[in-house]
Design a protein around this motif. Structure first.
Motif, PDB file in Angstrom:
ATOM      1  N   THR A  71       5.746  20.626  22.224  1.00  0.00           N
ATOM      2  CA  THR A  71       5.082  21.316  21.114  1.00  0.00           C
ATOM      3  C   THR A  71       5.477  20.739  19.761  1.00  0.00           C
ATOM      4  O   THR A  71       5.007  21.198  18.731  1.00  0.00           O
ATOM      5  CB  THR A  71       5.446  22.819  21.121  1.00  0.00           C
ATOM      6  OG1 THR A  71       6.861  22.952  21.027  1.00  0.00           O
ATOM      7  CG2 THR A  71       4.931  23.492  22.375  1.00  0.00           C
ATOM      8  N   GLN A  72       6.352  19.737  19.762  1.00  0.00           N
ATOM      9  CA  GLN A  72       6.854  19.170  18.517  1.00  0.00           C
ATOM     10  C   GLN A  72       6.091  17.936  18.076  1.00  0.00           C
ATOM     11  O   GLN A  72       5.644  17.140  18.900  1.00  0.00           O
ATOM     12  CB  GLN A  72       8.314  18.771  18.654  1.00  0.00           C
ATOM     13  CG  GLN A  72       9.267  19.917  18.547  1.00  0.00           C
ATOM     14  CD  GLN A  72      10.678  19.391  18.453  1.00  0.00           C
ATOM     15  OE1 GLN A  72      11.284  19.118  19.470  1.00  0.00           O
ATOM     16  NE2 GLN A  72      11.171  19.238  17.249  1.00  0.00           N
ATOM     17  N   CYS A  73       5.985  17.779  16.765  1.00  0.00           N
ATOM     18  CA  CYS A  73       5.505  16.557  16.155  1.00  0.00           C
ATOM     19  C   CYS A  73       6.709  15.923  15.462  1.00  0.00           C
ATOM     20  O   CYS A  73       7.289  16.515  14.558  1.00  0.00           O
ATOM     21  CB  CYS A  73       4.431  16.840  15.109  1.00  0.00           C
ATOM     22  SG  CYS A  73       2.869  17.369  15.808  1.00  0.00           S
ATOM     23  N   ASN A  74       7.083  14.745  15.910  1.00  0.00           N
ATOM     24  CA  ASN A  74       8.173  14.004  15.273  1.00  0.00           C
ATOM     25  C   ASN A  74       7.530  12.995  14.332  1.00  0.00           C
ATOM     26  O   ASN A  74       6.831  12.088  14.781  1.00  0.00           O
ATOM     27  CB  ASN A  74       9.018  13.299  16.338  1.00  0.00           C
ATOM     28  CG  ASN A  74       9.605  14.288  17.322  1.00  0.00           C
ATOM     29  OD1 ASN A  74      10.472  15.056  16.980  1.00  0.00           O
ATOM     30  ND2 ASN A  74       9.084  14.291  18.540  1.00  0.00           N
ATOM     31  N   ILE A  75       7.749  13.165  13.028  1.00  0.00           N
ATOM     32  CA  ILE A  75       7.066  12.358  12.029  1.00  0.00           C
ATOM     33  C   ILE A  75       8.039  11.345  11.430  1.00  0.00           C
ATOM     34  O   ILE A  75       9.154  11.688  11.058  1.00  0.00           O
ATOM     35  CB  ILE A  75       6.448  13.261  10.941  1.00  0.00           C
ATOM     36  CG1 ILE A  75       5.419  14.179  11.598  1.00  0.00           C
ATOM     37  CG2 ILE A  75       5.812  12.434   9.835  1.00  0.00           C
ATOM     38  CD1 ILE A  75       4.801  15.202  10.691  1.00  0.00           C
ATOM     39  N   TYR A  76       7.573  10.085  11.348  1.00  0.00           N
ATOM     40  CA  TYR A  76       8.395   8.985  10.849  1.00  0.00           C
ATOM     41  C   TYR A  76       7.668   8.276   9.717  1.00  0.00           C
ATOM     42  O   TYR A  76       6.493   7.939   9.845  1.00  0.00           O
ATOM     43  CB  TYR A  76       8.663   7.964  11.963  1.00  0.00           C
ATOM     44  CG  TYR A  76       9.360   8.557  13.160  1.00  0.00           C
ATOM     45  CD1 TYR A  76      10.742   8.550  13.247  1.00  0.00           C
ATOM     46  CD2 TYR A  76       8.640   9.134  14.204  1.00  0.00           C
ATOM     47  CE1 TYR A  76      11.394   9.099  14.339  1.00  0.00           C
ATOM     48  CE2 TYR A  76       9.277   9.692  15.299  1.00  0.00           C
ATOM     49  CZ  TYR A  76      10.658   9.674  15.362  1.00  0.00           C
ATOM     50  OH  TYR A  76      11.294  10.219  16.446  1.00  0.00           O
ATOM     51  N   THR A  77       8.381   8.044   8.606  1.00  0.00           N
ATOM     52  CA  THR A  77       7.832   7.265   7.499  1.00  0.00           C
ATOM     53  C   THR A  77       8.621   5.980   7.291  1.00  0.00           C
ATOM     54  O   THR A  77       8.361   5.233   6.362  1.00  0.00           O
ATOM     55  CB  THR A  77       7.828   8.091   6.188  1.00  0.00           C
ATOM     56  OG1 THR A  77       9.160   8.545   5.938  1.00  0.00           O
ATOM     57  CG2 THR A  77       6.885   9.273   6.297  1.00  0.00           C
ATOM     58  N   SER A  78       9.597   5.745   8.166  1.00  0.00           N
ATOM     59  CA  SER A  78      10.350   4.489   8.155  1.00  0.00           C
ATOM     60  C   SER A  78      10.822   4.231   9.579  1.00  0.00           C
ATOM     61  O   SER A  78      10.791   5.113  10.434  1.00  0.00           O
ATOM     62  CB  SER A  78      11.540   4.570   7.190  1.00  0.00           C
ATOM     63  OG  SER A  78      12.446   5.574   7.614  1.00  0.00           O
ATOM     64  N   ASP A  79      11.263   3.008   9.832  1.00  0.00           N
ATOM     65  CA  ASP A  79      11.749   2.660  11.161  1.00  0.00           C
ATOM     66  C   ASP A  79      12.907   3.559  11.546  1.00  0.00           C
ATOM     67  O   ASP A  79      13.702   3.959  10.692  1.00  0.00           O
ATOM     68  CB  ASP A  79      12.208   1.202  11.196  1.00  0.00           C
ATOM     69  CG  ASP A  79      11.047   0.232  11.071  1.00  0.00           C
ATOM     70  OD1 ASP A  79       9.892   0.675  11.020  1.00  0.00           O
ATOM     71  OD2 ASP A  79      11.300  -0.983  11.032  1.00  0.00           O
ATOM     72  N   SER A  80      12.994   3.878  12.831  1.00  0.00           N
ATOM     73  CA  SER A  80      14.021   4.802  13.277  1.00  0.00           C
ATOM     74  C   SER A  80      14.353   4.552  14.738  1.00  0.00           C
ATOM     75  O   SER A  80      13.472   4.278  15.549  1.00  0.00           O
ATOM     76  CB  SER A  80      13.531   6.244  13.108  1.00  0.00           C
ATOM     77  OG  SER A  80      14.485   7.150  13.614  1.00  0.00           O
ATOM     78  N   THR A  81      15.628   4.644  15.052  1.00  0.00           N
ATOM     79  CA  THR A  81      16.075   4.635  16.436  1.00  0.00           C
ATOM     80  C   THR A  81      16.872   5.902  16.635  1.00  0.00           C
ATOM     81  O   THR A  81      17.935   6.073  16.053  1.00  0.00           O
ATOM     82  CB  THR A  81      16.944   3.396  16.740  1.00  0.00           C
ATOM     83  OG1 THR A  81      16.160   2.231  16.509  1.00  0.00           O
ATOM     84  CG2 THR A  81      17.401   3.411  18.179  1.00  0.00           C
ATOM     85  N   GLY A  82      16.332   6.806  17.422  1.00  0.00           N
ATOM     86  CA  GLY A  82      16.998   8.080  17.669  1.00  0.00           C
ATOM     87  C   GLY A  82      17.371   8.187  19.130  1.00  0.00           C
ATOM     88  O   GLY A  82      17.201   7.241  19.895  1.00  0.00           O
TER      89      GLY A  82
END
Length: 148
Positions: A71-82
């Motif tokens: 149900t989540q939206c994970n929003i990215y505006t830059s590169d990311s490693t999670g």
């Protein structure tokens, strides 16, 4: 005196409640719009489930990516490693999204969405200035002399 203490207690409780609500709204994960499943208004949606995606947008750059998982939206505006997903290439015309985590906290990706902006182009302009080389010359004018 008791009325004063009661009012002060009520004010403290109201402020604490408002503080908790504000903290929840700031820290809560972003959820999809009810019924729509869309994370980004005006975004392009890749509506298929996958463990990885490559987004290519010739002439434009990808500015924002949203990963819809559960149900989540994970929003990215830059590169990311999670711990769950890797997003690389934001700010370019080719973005790679990969699910790297598993288990109940790293939900399977149901779809991704992205926003683009105008791309930048680099051009090289070469200017050639014509040059003229002049060679000096000597001109001789013949003269006639008469002798008596």
């Amino acid at each position: 005196m008791k009325l004063r203490i009661l009012r002060a207690t009520a004010v403290v409780l109201v402020m604490a409640t408002l503080g908790f609500i504000a903290a929840y709204l700031v820290a809560a994960p972003v959820h999809a719009a009810p019924g729509g499943g869309n994370c980004l208004a005006g975004g392009t949606k890749l509506d298929f489930s996958s463990e990885s995606y490559v987004i290519t947008t010739p002439g434009e750059i990808v500015t924002t990516v949203a990963i819809k998982a559960g149900t989540q939206c994970n929003i990215y505006t830059s590169d990311s490693t999670g711990p769950c997903y890797t997003v690389s290439g934001i700010g370019t015309d080719s973005v790679t999204i990969t699910r790297i985590g598993s288990g109940p906290t790293c939900k399977q990706i149901s779809h991704v969405e992205y926003l683009t902006g105008p791309g930048t182009t680099t051009s090289t302009i070469t200017t050639t200035t014509p040059t003229t080389t002049t060679t000096p010359t000597t001109t001789t004018t013949p003269t006639t002399t008469t002798t008596p």
